[in-house]
Design a protein around this motif. Structure first.
Motif, mmCIF file in Angstrom:
data_model
loop_
_atom_site.group_PDB
_atom_site.id
_atom_site.type_symbol
_atom_site.label_atom_id
_atom_site.label_comp_id
_atom_site.label_asym_id
_atom_site.label_seq_id
_atom_site.Cartn_x
_atom_site.Cartn_y
_atom_site.Cartn_z
ATOM 1 N N PHE A 152 0.860 -1.186 0.000
ATOM 2 C CA PHE A 152 0.000 0.000 0.000
ATOM 3 C C PHE A 152 0.895 1.235 0.000
ATOM 4 O O PHE A 152 1.848 1.311 0.781
ATOM 5 C CB PHE A 152 -0.902 0.011 1.237
ATOM 6 C CG PHE A 152 -1.683 -1.268 1.386
ATOM 7 C CD1 PHE A 152 -2.816 -1.511 0.622
ATOM 8 C CD2 PHE A 152 -1.254 -2.263 2.269
ATOM 9 C CE1 PHE A 152 -3.521 -2.706 0.743
ATOM 10 C CE2 PHE A 152 -1.962 -3.454 2.401
ATOM 11 C CZ PHE A 152 -3.101 -3.675 1.633
ATOM 12 N N GLY A 153 0.598 2.179 -0.872
ATOM 13 C CA GLY A 153 1.450 3.365 -0.941
ATOM 14 C C GLY A 153 0.706 4.571 -1.452
ATOM 15 O O GLY A 153 -0.493 4.517 -1.778
ATOM 16 N N TYR A 154 1.441 5.668 -1.537
ATOM 17 C CA TYR A 154 0.908 6.943 -1.988
ATOM 18 C C TYR A 154 2.092 7.679 -2.597
ATOM 19 O O TYR A 154 3.196 7.608 -2.051
ATOM 20 C CB TYR A 154 0.337 7.711 -0.785
ATOM 21 C CG TYR A 154 -0.297 9.025 -1.137
ATOM 22 C CD1 TYR A 154 -1.615 9.084 -1.599
ATOM 23 C CD2 TYR A 154 0.408 10.222 -1.023
ATOM 24 C CE1 TYR A 154 -2.197 10.295 -1.921
ATOM 25 C CE2 TYR A 154 -0.172 11.430 -1.346
ATOM 26 C CZ TYR A 154 -1.474 11.463 -1.796
ATOM 27 O OH TYR A 154 -2.059 12.664 -2.118
ATOM 28 N N PRO A 155 1.895 8.368 -3.726
ATOM 29 C CA PRO A 155 3.060 8.962 -4.392
ATOM 30 C C PRO A 155 3.743 10.033 -3.542
ATOM 31 O O PRO A 155 3.073 10.904 -2.986
ATOM 32 C CB PRO A 155 2.449 9.613 -5.647
ATOM 33 C CG PRO A 155 1.114 8.962 -5.830
ATOM 34 C CD PRO A 155 0.643 8.590 -4.462
ATOM 35 N N ILE A 156 5.043 9.945 -3.436
ATOM 36 C CA ILE A 156 5.849 11.027 -2.854
ATOM 37 C C ILE A 156 7.289 10.818 -3.310
ATOM 38 O O ILE A 156 7.783 9.683 -3.357
ATOM 39 C CB ILE A 156 5.731 11.094 -1.306
ATOM 40 C CG1 ILE A 156 6.510 12.297 -0.759
ATOM 41 C CG2 ILE A 156 6.200 9.820 -0.631
ATOM 42 C CD1 ILE A 156 6.232 12.612 0.712
ATOM 43 N N THR A 157 7.949 11.916 -3.663
ATOM 44 C CA THR A 157 9.358 11.907 -4.038
ATOM 45 C C THR A 157 10.196 11.884 -2.766
ATOM 46 O O THR A 157 9.807 12.558 -1.800
ATOM 47 C CB THR A 157 9.667 13.189 -4.849
ATOM 48 O OG1 THR A 157 8.700 13.294 -5.899
ATOM 49 C CG2 THR A 157 11.078 13.181 -5.419
ATOM 50 N N PRO A 158 11.301 11.191 -2.689
ATOM 51 C CA PRO A 158 11.990 10.447 -3.749
ATOM 52 C C PRO A 158 11.810 8.915 -3.658
ATOM 53 O O PRO A 158 12.778 8.183 -3.738
ATOM 54 C CB PRO A 158 13.453 10.826 -3.464
ATOM 55 C CG PRO A 158 13.519 10.958 -1.951
ATOM 56 C CD PRO A 158 12.159 11.384 -1.498
ATOM 57 N N GLN A 159 10.572 8.449 -3.477
ATOM 58 C CA GLN A 159 10.362 6.991 -3.405
ATOM 59 C C GLN A 159 9.278 6.503 -4.366
ATOM 60 O O GLN A 159 8.858 5.342 -4.272
ATOM 61 C CB GLN A 159 10.063 6.556 -1.963
ATOM 62 C CG GLN A 159 8.756 7.084 -1.382
ATOM 63 C CD GLN A 159 7.527 6.332 -1.802
ATOM 64 O OE1 GLN A 159 7.425 5.122 -1.613
ATOM 65 N NE2 GLN A 159 6.570 7.032 -2.396
ATOM 66 N N GLN B 96 -2.959 1.896 -4.541
ATOM 67 C CA GLN B 96 -2.530 3.277 -4.328
ATOM 68 C C GLN B 96 -3.607 3.927 -3.477
ATOM 69 O O GLN B 96 -4.732 4.136 -3.928
ATOM 70 C CB GLN B 96 -2.358 4.012 -5.657
ATOM 71 C CG GLN B 96 -1.964 5.469 -5.425
ATOM 72 C CD GLN B 96 -1.634 6.201 -6.708
ATOM 73 O OE1 GLN B 96 -1.107 5.641 -7.660
ATOM 74 N NE2 GLN B 96 -1.943 7.489 -6.727
ATOM 75 N N ALA B 97 -3.269 4.235 -2.254
ATOM 76 C CA ALA B 97 -4.250 4.723 -1.282
ATOM 77 C C ALA B 97 -4.564 6.197 -1.526
ATOM 78 O O ALA B 97 -3.903 6.873 -2.304
ATOM 79 C CB ALA B 97 -3.721 4.519 0.130
ATOM 80 N N GLU B 98 -5.580 6.689 -0.805
ATOM 81 C CA GLU B 98 -5.988 8.088 -0.926
ATOM 82 C C GLU B 98 -5.069 9.022 -0.159
ATOM 83 O O GLU B 98 -5.125 10.232 -0.341
ATOM 84 C CB GLU B 98 -7.443 8.245 -0.445
ATOM 85 C CG GLU B 98 -7.688 7.939 1.046
ATOM 86 C CD GLU B 98 -7.938 6.449 1.314
ATOM 87 O OE1 GLU B 98 -7.663 5.622 0.425
ATOM 88 O OE2 GLU B 98 -8.400 6.135 2.423
ATOM 89 N N SER B 99 -4.245 8.469 0.697
ATOM 90 C CA SER B 99 -3.324 9.271 1.510
ATOM 91 C C SER B 99 -2.402 8.295 2.221
ATOM 92 O O SER B 99 -2.625 7.087 2.201
ATOM 93 C CB SER B 99 -4.085 10.089 2.563
ATOM 94 O OG SER B 99 -4.650 9.223 3.536
ATOM 95 N N GLU B 100 -1.400 8.834 2.880
ATOM 96 C CA GLU B 100 -0.537 7.961 3.680
ATOM 97 C C GLU B 100 -1.299 7.380 4.862
ATOM 98 O O GLU B 100 -0.991 6.281 5.327
ATOM 99 C CB GLU B 100 0.705 8.717 4.162
ATOM 100 C CG GLU B 100 1.730 8.991 3.076
ATOM 101 C CD GLU B 100 1.504 10.281 2.309
ATOM 102 O OE1 GLU B 100 0.427 10.894 2.502
ATOM 103 O OE2 GLU B 100 2.379 10.686 1.536
#
Lengths: 260, 360
Positions: B35-42, B62-66
């Protein structure tokens, strides 16, 4: 828990098998006990208990795991739909439900419930709305009626200061991933029977993997509202239903797939 | 084992990006759900999982938030599934709530933090400024979680399997603490994938099937005595982890006058400084904690006995250095060199700091 009777008396009312033999912590006259019973009756009738994983929430129903004879996981405040998502995705053949109050589901957990619905998660949210934060002492909830006095809206909820009651179930009914959204109440015996049929439809649709299902139950809080239990139920019937009309808000399975 | 057999068994050497290597290592370690959520640098972890997990018939969301991601992890892991979550610093802050619940309800799970500069939105450059957050508890309440800090992509690959193993052995969340450099850099790796054996469990939620008593996964214990008992149990577990699971590495420490203490990317820079220093007659060694919690306290004391001094190098304003000082208790001078916000110290800066320590 079959009761053996020696004469020709007949059992017409008893504790559902899906409930533990325990007194609950709920206040006298609280609707949670009725909703627990309806859910447990359906677990018995639909033979769901052994396949169910319950997802708890924070608020008055935080101890629900003490009362249902099912596996249960506790969630942080508002996060039950995300927790239920995790459970259901790795255990796709289980029956998974959340049991949440209005503070939990319609305030702090808004993102989680909206996106569980958006993804069409095969879970059922049992949403007990009594318009108040009962556990923490009767503060204003997002669902509190206009003008309603609570410990954090002591002069009554003023929309200029505190906004309007949130019709979250109507909002969720708009989302294509929601297979079924309905609102019932436990304010009168007739409504209790009707609420059970709404829950049953939601459970059946989860079993059919139709998508996200939610049943809102308008309930009471005699202690938080400063009313007797009968007066609080009357208040639900006469005043609360005016803001939150009862009925099936969407049933996409019945309407056919085109309506998705 | 014959040389021939070794050659045949040796994994193929490939060029891998850190984020992708950790993600693939998790898949090879039997990860059931991510389970994840987009964020740089990962973001590459999320992207690789989006493609690979469905290929393997496993769960990806891909969740709605962390907050969503960490709570999905709580639910999935409560059933006994092997679960991975990844994020970077600001997202990790949001996950503190879920981590506290998982530590309290003893749910195993692995969380990768590819650290970026903070506080706040900070920068997307490499940083080690979440040491305190990872090592000192992260969320509310009295708890610790094992923190593994790789210093190379090959090590990151190996530590993913170890992280799942630790998580399940001790029923605890485990953090893999990497920095933006490790996440973004590419290195040749012979990936040592491993799928740890599954333990027999009697706590996870699988539904009763009418054959057993219901199980509850919870952190709520309202009676003070009951919660105290639960916390005493947790502390005993933490003490056991601290006793058994300390990991560290040393380089050229035996004859060293100066010991650099560093982890992750900072340790890589320190190694170049050590080599340059040694070529000029400056005897530098390296002590590299691999578990940041449990911190290798006794091991650091033993390794630095009789040395002239310690230089702690971090990509932060000085966080691990507090644990170094707690370990050393004034026995040796402990110096600090740190860079913040995505800036890396150069090996020559590190070397210069070492030189000053031995200057007459």
């Amino acid at each position: 828990m079959t009761v053996q009777l020696t004469d020709n008396r007949r059992v017409i009312y008893r504790r559902p098998d899906a409930l533990q033999d325990k007194s609950t912590h709920y206040c006298p006259g609280c609707g949670h006990g009725i909703v627990h019973r309806l859910v447990a009756e359906l677990f018995d009738e639909m033979k769901l208990t052994g396949r169910t994983i319950g997802v708890g929430s924070v608020g008055c129903s935080v101890f629900a795991y003490e009362y249902f004879k099912t596996d249960f996981v506790e969630s942080p405040h508002g996060r039950a739909p995300a927790v239920a998502t995790g459970v259901r995705r790795v255990q796709p053949d289980k029956f998974v439900f959340t049991y949440q109050g209005d503070g939990d589901l319609a305030a702090i957990g808004t993102a989680e419930i909206v996106h569980a619905a958006a993804r069409g998660e095969n879970i059922t949210a049992i949403f007990v709305n009594n318009g108040i934060y009962g556990m923490t002492g009767g503060q204003m909830a997002p669902t509190t009626l206009l003008g309603q006095k609570t410990t954090s809206s002591p002069l009554g909820r003023d929309p200029v200061l505190a906004g309007y009651p949130v019709p979250i179930t109507e909002m969720l009914a708009l989302v294509p991933g929601t297979a079924y959204a309905a609102r019932g109440s436990v304010a009168t015996p007739q409504l209790v029977g009707r609420a059970k049929s709404l829950l049953k439809r939601a459970f059946e649709l989860q079993e059919a993997k139709a998508g996200f299902t939610i049943v809102e139950i308008l309930s009471n809080c005699p202690v938080g509202w400063g009313m007797t239990a009968p007066a609080s139920m009357e208040h639900v019937e006469k005043d609360v239903i005016g803001t939150y009309p009862l009925g099936v808000l969407v049933d996409r399975a019945k309407a056919g797939p085109e309506s998705k | 084992m014959s040389a021939m057999a070794t050659t045949q068994l040796a994994p193929k050497r490939v060029l891998m990006k850190g984020n992708e290597a950790m993600a693939e290592a998790a898949i090879q370690a039997g990860c059931d759900a991510y389970f994840g959520y987009p964020i740089t640098p990962q973001a590459e972890i999320l992207e690789l999982m989006a493609r690979r997990m469905p290929e393997e018939g496993r769960v990806f969301i891909q969740a709605e938030s962390e907050l969503g991601a960490i709570n999905m992890a709580l639910g999935a892991a409560a059933t006994g599934a092997r679960v991975l979550v990844s994020s970077s610093s600001p997202g990790i802050s949001l996950m503190a709530e879920g981590m506290s619940y998982m530590a309290g309800s003893e749910v195993p799970m692995v969380l990768i933090n590819v650290m970026r500069g903070g506080p706040g939105l900070g920068s997307i450059g490499p940083s080690q400024s979440d040491y305190f957050q990872a090592v000192k508890g992260h969320g509310h309440g009295d708890y610790k979680v094992p923190v593994l800090a790789p210093a190379s992509i090959a090590e990151a690959v190996a530590l993913m399997a170890d992280a799942f193993e630790l998580a399940e052995r001790y029923r605890t969340p485990v953090i893999v603490l990497a920095d933006g450099t490790l996440g973004q850099a590419m290195e040749p790796v012979s990936p040592a994938y491993r799928d740890p054996a599954r333990l027999q469990t009697d706590w996870n939620l699988t539904s009763t099937n009418g054959e057993r008593e219901p199980r509850v996964v919870r952190s709520l214990h309202l009676r003070p005595e009951e919660l105290q008992e639960h916390n005493t149990h947790l502390q005993a577990k933490f003490a056991q982890i601290a006793e058994r699971e300390v990991r560290f590495a040393t380089e050229r420490i035996e004859d060293a006058d100066i010991v650099i203490v560093a982890y992750g990317t900072a340790a890589r820079i320190a190694r170049t400084a050590m080599e340059r220093g040694r070529s000029k007659g400056l005897r530098i060694g390296i002590f590299r904690p691999i578990t940041l919690w449990p911190f290798p306290t006794a091991e650091l004391v033993a390794a630095t006995e009789g040395k002239r001094g310690i230089l702690t190098v971090e990509l932060s304003s000085g966080q691990m250095v507090e644990d170094v000082r707690l370990a050393i208790e004034g026995r040796l001078p402990v110096h600090f060199l740190g860079r913040q916000g995505g800036v890396l110290p150069s090996p020559n800066e590190v070397l210069e700091a070492c030189r000053k320590m031995v200057a007459p």
